[in-house]
Design an enzyme around this catalytic site. Structure first.
Site, mmCIF file in Angstrom:
data_model
loop_
_atom_site.group_PDB
_atom_site.id
_atom_site.type_symbol
_atom_site.label_atom_id
_atom_site.label_comp_id
_atom_site.label_asym_id
_atom_site.label_seq_id
_atom_site.Cartn_x
_atom_site.Cartn_y
_atom_site.Cartn_z
ATOM 1 N N HIS A 1 4.000 -1.961 3.173
ATOM 2 C CA HIS A 1 3.854 -0.666 2.756
ATOM 3 C C HIS A 1 5.131 -0.360 1.973
ATOM 4 O O HIS A 1 6.203 -0.335 2.597
ATOM 5 C CB HIS A 1 3.751 0.257 3.850
ATOM 6 C CG HIS A 1 2.360 0.282 4.159
ATOM 7 N ND1 HIS A 1 1.794 -0.742 5.485
ATOM 8 C CD2 HIS A 1 0.997 0.944 4.163
ATOM 9 C CE1 HIS A 1 0.712 -0.839 5.594
ATOM 10 N NE2 HIS A 1 0.269 0.439 5.097
ATOM 11 N N HIS B 1 -6.223 3.026 -4.174
ATOM 12 C CA HIS B 1 -5.971 3.171 -2.749
ATOM 13 C C HIS B 1 -6.343 4.564 -2.300
ATOM 14 O O HIS B 1 -5.834 5.246 -1.549
ATOM 15 C CB HIS B 1 -4.631 3.105 -2.028
ATOM 16 C CG HIS B 1 -4.421 2.562 -0.530
ATOM 17 N ND1 HIS B 1 -5.371 1.854 0.126
ATOM 18 C CD2 HIS B 1 -3.460 3.071 0.250
ATOM 19 C CE1 HIS B 1 -5.278 1.896 1.354
ATOM 20 N NE2 HIS B 1 -3.971 2.551 1.540
ATOM 21 N N HIS C 1 -4.987 9.302 0.571
ATOM 22 C CA HIS C 1 -5.019 8.380 1.655
ATOM 23 C C HIS C 1 -5.972 8.811 2.873
ATOM 24 O O HIS C 1 -5.727 8.747 3.969
ATOM 25 C CB HIS C 1 -3.741 8.062 2.400
ATOM 26 C CG HIS C 1 -3.731 6.964 3.174
ATOM 27 N ND1 HIS C 1 -3.809 6.766 4.399
ATOM 28 C CD2 HIS C 1 -3.261 5.627 2.531
ATOM 29 C CE1 HIS C 1 -3.328 5.619 4.706
ATOM 30 N NE2 HIS C 1 -3.214 4.729 3.590
ATOM 31 N N ASP D 1 0.942 -1.226 -0.038
ATOM 32 C CA ASP D 1 -0.032 -0.043 0.142
ATOM 33 C C ASP D 1 0.768 1.251 0.057
ATOM 34 O O ASP D 1 1.875 1.292 0.433
ATOM 35 C CB ASP D 1 -1.048 0.193 1.100
ATOM 36 C CG ASP D 1 -2.164 -0.831 1.161
ATOM 37 O OD1 ASP D 1 -2.141 -1.777 0.473
ATOM 38 O OD2 ASP D 1 -3.001 -0.620 2.077
#
Length: 264
Positions: free
Chosen positions: A224, A122, A126, A71
């Site tokens: 990540h 995504h 964020h 991510d």
């Protein structure tokens, strides 16, 4: 030929697609590399929400099968190291990209895709959508999708090439979940994670992740790629997977629908 010939041809096309993807997944110059064991087609119509951390169901993985997901990228300083580690072991992963970062580093997005990784979504910045109004959440999602599609294909569409989405912080709302399902976009949670949003050494992260995997034995793993500790830890983790007989599964969307499919 019996039955509906169009359905038969479409089924054959899907099978050929999966076979070709599997063949590509096993190609590797290094015979001792971890490699990618198989390709799993994830259809949002039958798997709209996956990941046991958030939902009752997950992907149909066998014992010692894992899906690697990353991510919050792309981030050049660390994502490039993650890509190298994956390439060294002939492993394919799924990257859930932040739209703003994708718009700032489109060449890195195209590199990911060229190396065979799945490019997913995504949001734009964020933002935690749980605390956003539905209309604002929709804008955040669509702006992120459009940015990634522009980086990949120079086309600012909100109809994603890969209809996979992950909520920031895994925080969802029933309204947004329903909207994504109606659009044919699968929502990914995770089955286990390395908690790499917490500061720790690469060695500590490796220990934490491998201990969790020993218990879970399989699943969608969350990492990540902008985290320096994760980029540094990844080569050792991939070796751990190889040495302990884990198999990496690469998730992809179904092939695009044909005119005949849409007409049915």
């Amino acid at each position: 030929m019996t039955g509906n010939p169009i359905k038969t041809l479409c089924a054959a096309a899907v099978a050929l697609f999966a076979t070709n993807m599997a063949a590509q997944a096993t190609e590797c110059a290094r015979k001792d590399a971890l490699g990618t064991s198989r390709v799993l087609v994830v259809d949002p119509t039958t798997s709209p929400r996956v990941g046991l951390k958030s939902f009752p169901q997950t992907l149909p993985l066998g014992d010692h099968e894992v899906v690697l997901t990353f991510d919050d990228g792309p981030w050049p300083a660390t994502t490039s190291k993650v890509l190298k580690a994956l390439a060294d072991e002939c492993v394919r992963a799924t990257f859930f990209l932040i739209g703003k970062s994708a718009s700032e580093h489109p060449e890195l997005v195209r590199t990911m895709a060229a190396q065979g990784h799945t490019i997913a979504h995504h949001t734009w910045t964020h933002r935690n959508l749980k605390y956003s109004k539905p209309e604002n959440a929709a804008v955040e999602i669509d702006k992120g999708i459009a940015a990634v599609e522009t980086a990949l294909h120079s086309a600012a569409t909100t109809n994603p090439t890969t209809p996979f989405f992950r909520f920031p912080y895994f925080d969802t709302t029933p309204r947004t979940l329903d909207d994504l399902e109606k659009r044919g976009i699968a929502v990914f949670g995770a089955d286990l994670w390395a908690s790499d949003w917490n500061k720790m050494t690469p060695q500590q992260e490796l220990k934490l992740l491998t201990e969790r995997l020993t218990i879970a034995r399989k699943g969608i793993i969350l990492l990540h790629d902008p985290k320096a500790q994760t980029a540094a830890m990844l080569p050792a983790f991939l070796r751990y997977l190889r040495d302990n007989h884990y198999r990496v599964v690469h998730v992809v969307p179904p092939p695009p629908k044909t005119v005949a499919d849409k007409a049915r």
